[in-house]
Write a protein that holds these residues in place. Structure first.
Motif, mmCIF file in Angstrom:
data_model
loop_
_atom_site.group_PDB
_atom_site.id
_atom_site.type_symbol
_atom_site.label_atom_id
_atom_site.label_comp_id
_atom_site.label_asym_id
_atom_site.label_seq_id
_atom_site.Cartn_x
_atom_site.Cartn_y
_atom_site.Cartn_z
ATOM 1 N N LEU A 457 -3.070 -5.615 -0.752
ATOM 2 C CA LEU A 457 -3.227 -4.318 -0.101
ATOM 3 C C LEU A 457 -4.702 -3.960 -0.103
ATOM 4 O O LEU A 457 -5.421 -4.290 -1.046
ATOM 5 C CB LEU A 457 -2.431 -3.227 -0.831
ATOM 6 N N THR A 461 -5.613 2.162 -0.693
ATOM 7 C CA THR A 461 -4.381 2.388 0.062
ATOM 8 C C THR A 461 -3.767 3.728 -0.332
ATOM 9 O O THR A 461 -3.553 3.986 -1.521
ATOM 10 C CB THR A 461 -3.376 1.258 -0.209
ATOM 11 N N GLU A 463 -1.416 6.692 -1.458
ATOM 12 C CA GLU A 463 -0.256 6.614 -2.344
ATOM 13 C C GLU A 463 1.058 6.831 -1.613
ATOM 14 O O GLU A 463 2.110 6.369 -2.053
ATOM 15 C CB GLU A 463 -0.402 7.646 -3.461
ATOM 16 N N GLY A 466 3.158 3.510 -1.001
ATOM 17 C CA GLY A 466 3.928 2.981 -2.120
ATOM 18 C C GLY A 466 5.023 3.927 -2.578
ATOM 19 O O GLY A 466 6.137 3.490 -2.909
ATOM 20 N N ARG A 470 9.025 3.014 -2.644
ATOM 21 C CA ARG A 470 9.840 3.044 -3.864
ATOM 22 C C ARG A 470 11.009 4.018 -3.739
ATOM 23 O O ARG A 470 12.105 3.764 -4.244
ATOM 24 C CB ARG A 470 8.951 3.405 -5.048
ATOM 25 N N LEU A 535 3.222 -3.029 5.015
ATOM 26 C CA LEU A 535 2.509 -2.443 3.880
ATOM 27 C C LEU A 535 3.465 -1.937 2.811
ATOM 28 O O LEU A 535 3.216 -2.103 1.608
ATOM 29 C CB LEU A 535 1.606 -1.311 4.369
ATOM 30 N N MET A 536 4.559 -1.312 3.219
ATOM 31 C CA MET A 536 5.537 -0.834 2.241
ATOM 32 C C MET A 536 6.154 -2.003 1.486
ATOM 33 O O MET A 536 6.379 -1.933 0.266
ATOM 34 C CB MET A 536 6.605 -0.009 2.956
ATOM 35 N N ARG A 538 4.734 -4.959 0.921
ATOM 36 C CA ARG A 538 3.720 -5.484 -0.002
ATOM 37 C C ARG A 538 3.610 -4.602 -1.247
ATOM 38 O O ARG A 538 3.366 -5.114 -2.351
ATOM 39 C CB ARG A 538 2.376 -5.580 0.694
ATOM 40 N N SER A 539 3.762 -3.301 -1.073
ATOM 41 C CA SER A 539 3.657 -2.418 -2.240
ATOM 42 C C SER A 539 4.784 -2.659 -3.238
ATOM 43 O O SER A 539 4.669 -2.295 -4.413
ATOM 44 C CB SER A 539 3.672 -0.958 -1.774
ATOM 45 N N PRO A 623 8.454 2.397 -10.226
ATOM 46 C CA PRO A 623 8.130 1.263 -9.350
ATOM 47 C C PRO A 623 8.995 0.050 -9.666
ATOM 48 O O PRO A 623 9.270 -0.254 -10.832
ATOM 49 C CB PRO A 623 6.653 1.005 -9.654
ATOM 50 N N LEU A 636 -0.432 -0.895 -7.984
ATOM 51 C CA LEU A 636 -0.826 -1.297 -6.631
ATOM 52 C C LEU A 636 -2.220 -1.879 -6.603
ATOM 53 O O LEU A 636 -2.503 -2.803 -5.851
ATOM 54 C CB LEU A 636 -0.764 -0.088 -5.697
ATOM 55 N N ASP A 637 -3.122 -1.336 -7.419
ATOM 56 C CA ASP A 637 -4.508 -1.787 -7.380
ATOM 57 C C ASP A 637 -4.636 -3.255 -7.709
ATOM 58 O O ASP A 637 -5.577 -3.917 -7.293
ATOM 59 C CB ASP A 637 -5.366 -0.957 -8.345
#
Length: 808
Positions: A457, A461, A463, A466, A470, A535-536, A538-539, A623, A636-637
């Motif tokens: 990501l 990105t 928040e 993500g 979730r 993107l969702m 990948r999170s 998560p 996520l980072d």
């Protein structure tokens, strides 16, 4: 008259005899030598040439003003500063070479060498010798950057994110334009023609955006061009005036020649305006259905340009096909794996000529237990003009193509190095992969190394991406169930398909910030839905990417060999996400409501989560842990994409710019230290009249006084008197006389009076004279004296003996 004065007069007479003639205009021009008495050498060979640096600055201003037009197609502004540094160094190098009297024919060649050195320093990544001299690794690095730059240009929308490859191409292009403009304007003395290269950056927006270049940029460039012509007129007038002996004649002839130049300039400006607004636009057709700019590629520019094609009032034909597949296939053109800034990009990869379109490797990750059926599709291109082939996926073989076509394993595309899709008729053998829900739900294990980047990501990105993922996937037991929940959420009643809203509200594109706004507004088109799901996913630790291509199209009544014909037009342009499952491979999903069809394996079941988040629910969701044993779970980072090289390039440029500034300030600093040291010595009565006179002579040279090799101390005093005593108080003249006498006594007298070396008295006279010299100069000369003091390199001072003697 003293014996010292007689000796000085004799030397002056001898000097004038050697020079051959007196300078009758020295007193008027303030140049050193004879002062009011008209002494000193003034042959034409000793006259300084008319300076050309104002013309160099004008060329730089014209070029950089023209580059501002690129602001309509490039994001940010840091790139402009980089181009300014590159162009400044190249033009300054050319001016320095001419100053050193390098033959004019060699100046462009050496300027190109300067450009290569600058590019090596900024973009070589340390591969150059001493960071400056290119090596074989540097050339390989440049090739890699150029390839990456072209790739970025091909796939980005507008405004394009200026990644390192694009910045390299821009810097090299501007450097070449600077060399060409310098050659034309200064080398060939045709400044009117220098406006032609400046049209290049002005014309680029006309190829890319329908509005063309910005009016302000066009007006500013026109002003800069006219300023260039005006400066050239002024410099030509000065040269004619000098050749006429300063009598002011001949300027009208130069002005007459410039009238034609202004006419040429006016035609060029009007032409650039017309050209910018009438040039064909890249996004004017279904994935390149019109001929487009070679600079920004003839092919597709996905994401934003895809939306522009979808918004066309009248769709255009793209292709038609017949297929033996049981389900009508999506036709993929390009796969985007990496997201940087505001854009999705394909993986960087070179064309491998060993991987021909006739033999495509098996799709990665597909295992034997997964059912598959081979299908054959005959495709005829009607309006698509690109070098990337639309094919059903996964394709295993393509036959019947004209030209050389190769499989690119990096971006999963079929590309050509010498042909276009227009008019092609070809047969694609592909697989209909039919995984079951249970196979997808039970998929697990270590992801291949090549797949792991599809988990990344971008930095920063939002928040909401993500948190929404979730919340939507809460209660699911597998990555597959989470993916179906995200798909159902995006296809739900809360979201609306709309091609206009993202443009009107300013969140068009597929970047993370855009998707954050999309999840809030809940209106967009396929690019937004596909990017959001990718993107969702990948999170949540599910590898995902975005594929661009065409929907299956519309079935017609035409039947050939028991197969219906399907017509595909520009309205069928589409983007969809693909998610990776171990043992199955890349699996497409369809999150866009009202577009395409949801595959059987992705149809919702009653056991899956409803998908719609309720108010206040997102903050309480824990998560999901990454179900891939090959990757560690974390925030996520930890999945952030590696930073692009552009910040590193800008940092290097910043360091170089700082070094250049320090280098430019060094001569002035040395001169300041020297002046302060002399003043301390005089104040402490440790320096005599020679030291005070040396500081006076250095300051006079710094303030523009010309000093010849044959000048004596008294003649120099006459020149200083001519420069500073116009309107000066009597005490200034008296101070100069006192300092001159004290200096001559220090040089020639056998005995010196006690006042001759009195430091405080000498310092007071010196301060009066230095202030008078400062006031007699203009602002430009004062600035030059502070930054580039001429006394540091004055050979005349050394020959006169003023740079030697009393130690400092």
């Amino acid at each position: 008259m003293t014996r010292t004065d007689v000796a000085g007069a004799d030397r002056a007479v001898a000097d004038r005899a050697r020079a051959g003639q007196a300078d009758s205009g020295r007193a008027r021009t303030g140049q050193a030598g004879g002062g009011s008495s008209g002494r000193g050498p003034t042959t034409e060979s000793r006259r300084p040439p008319v300076v050309r640096w104002p013309l160099t600055l004008a060329v730089l201003g014209l070029l950089m003003t023209g580059c501002t037009a690129l602001g309509t197609v490039l994001a940010g502004s840091a790139w402009w500063l980089v181009l300014l540094i590159v162009a400044s160094v190249v033009l300054a190098g050319a001016a320095g070479l001419r100053r050193a009297r390098v033959p004019a024919v060699i100046v462009p060649v050496l300027s190109a060498g300067v450009l290569v050195v600058v590019l090596t320093l900024f973009f070589g990544g340390g591969t150059g010798l001493l960071w400056l001299v290119p090596t074989g690794d540097t050339l390989a690095r440049f090739t890699e950057l150029a390839t990456a730059g072209v790739r970025s240009i091909q796939v980005q929308g507008t405004p394009a994110e200026v990644l390192d490859g694009i910045l390299f191409l821009l810097a090299g292009g501007v450097g070449l334009l600077a060399i060409l403009m310098d050659l034309v304007a200064i080398g060939l003395r045709r400044p009117a023609l220098a406006g032609i290269p400046a049209l290049v950056p002005l014309a680029v927006p006309g190829f890319v955006v329908s509005t063309g270049a910005d009016w302000i940029a066009l007006a500013a460039t026109a002003t800069a061009y006219l300023l260039l012509l005006r400066i050239d007129v002024h410099l030509r007038g000065l040269q004619v005036n000098r050749q006429a002996g300063g009598r002011g004649t001949g300027i009208t002839g130069a002005a007459g020649a410039v009238r034609g130049a202004i006419a040429i300039g006016a035609i060029g400006i009007i032409g650039s305006l017309v050209f910018s607004f009438s040039a064909p636009v890249i996004s004017g057709g279904a994935f390149g259905s019109r001929p487009n700019s070679a600079l920004f590629n003839r092919g597709i520019s996905p994401m934003i340009d895809l939306g522009q094609d979808l918004r066309r009032p009248q769709p255009g034909p793209a292709l038609h096909y017949r297929t033996s597949a049981t389900e009508q296939p999506y036709l993929a053109v390009l796969t985007l794996d990496e997201i940087k800034g505001t854009s999705w990009l394909p993986k960087a990869s070179e064309v491998d000529e060993d991987l021909t379109a006739e033999s495509i490797p098996a799709p990665p990750g597909l295992s034997e237990p997964v059912d598959r059926t081979e299908a054959s599709t005959i495709i005829v291109i009607d309006g698509v003009d690109t070098q990337m082939l639309p094919v059903p996926v996964p394709a295993t073989r393509v036959d019947g193509l004209t030209g050389s076509w190769y499989w690119n394993d990096g971006n999963r595309s079929i590309t050509s190095t010498d042909s276009s899709t227009i008019g092609q008729r070809y047969t694609v053998t592909s697989l209909e992969v039919q995984p079951t829900r249970d196979q997808l739900r039970e998929a697990g294990g270590r992801y291949p190394v090549s797949i792991e980047p599809s988990l990344s990501l971008p930095d920063g990105t939002p928040e909401i991406i993500g948190e929404t993922a979730r919340t939507v996937s809460q209660g699911t037991d597998s990555s597959y169930d989470a993916a179906v929940a995200i798909q159902d959420y995006l296809r739900g009643n809360d979201f609306t398909y709309d091609t206009e809203a993202p443009v009107e509200d300013g969140y068009d594109g597929g970047g993370a910030d855009v998707i954050a706004t999309f999840l809030d507004v809940k209106r967009g088109y396929c690019v937004h839905f596909a990017s959001a799901m990718a993107l969702m996913s990948r999170s949540l630790g599910i590898p995902a990417r975005v594929t661009l291509g065409y929907l299956p199209g519309t079935r017609t009544t035409t039947v050939v060999n028991d197969q219906n014909r399907y017509d595909v037009d520009s309205d069928d342009l589409h983007a969809w996400p693909e998610l990776y499952f171990v043992g199955v491979g890349w699996v497409p999903f369809e999150p866009t409501p009202g577009r395409g069809s949801v595959p059987d394996y992705a149809q919702p079941e009653s056991t899956t989560a409803s998908g719609a988040p309720s108010a206040g629910e997102a903050q309480s969701v824990v998560p999901r842990q990454n179900d891939n044993p090959g990757l560690e779970s974390g925030p996520l980072d930890s999945l952030a994409a590696p930073e692009d090289e552009l910040p590193g390039t800008l940092a290097r440029i910043g360091l170089v710019a700082t070094f250049v500034v320090i280098l430019l300030l060094t001569p002035g600093g040395i001169r300041l230290v020297r002046r302060r040291r002399r003043r301390r010595l005089l104040a402490a009565d440790r320096g005599g009249a020679v030291l005070a006179w040396r500081e006076l002579a250095d300051t006079a040279v710094d303030q523009g006084l010309t000093v010849y090799d044959t000048l004596t101390t008294r003649e120099l005093a006459d020149s200083i008197r001519d420069k500073v005593t116009v309107g000066a108080a009597p005490e200034v003249r008296e101070a100069l006389d006192r300092l001159l006498v004290a200096t001559e006594q220090a040089h020639y007298a056998r005995r010196q009076g006690p006042a001759a070396n009195h430091g405080a008295a000498l310092l007071g006279d010196l301060d009066l004279l230095l202030a008078a010299l400062w006031q007699s100069s203009g602002p430009a000369q004062r600035a030059r004296a502070l930054i580039i003091p001429a006394s540091l390199t004055s050979t005349a001072l050394r020959r006169m003996g003023l740079a030697a003697g009393t130690p400092e």
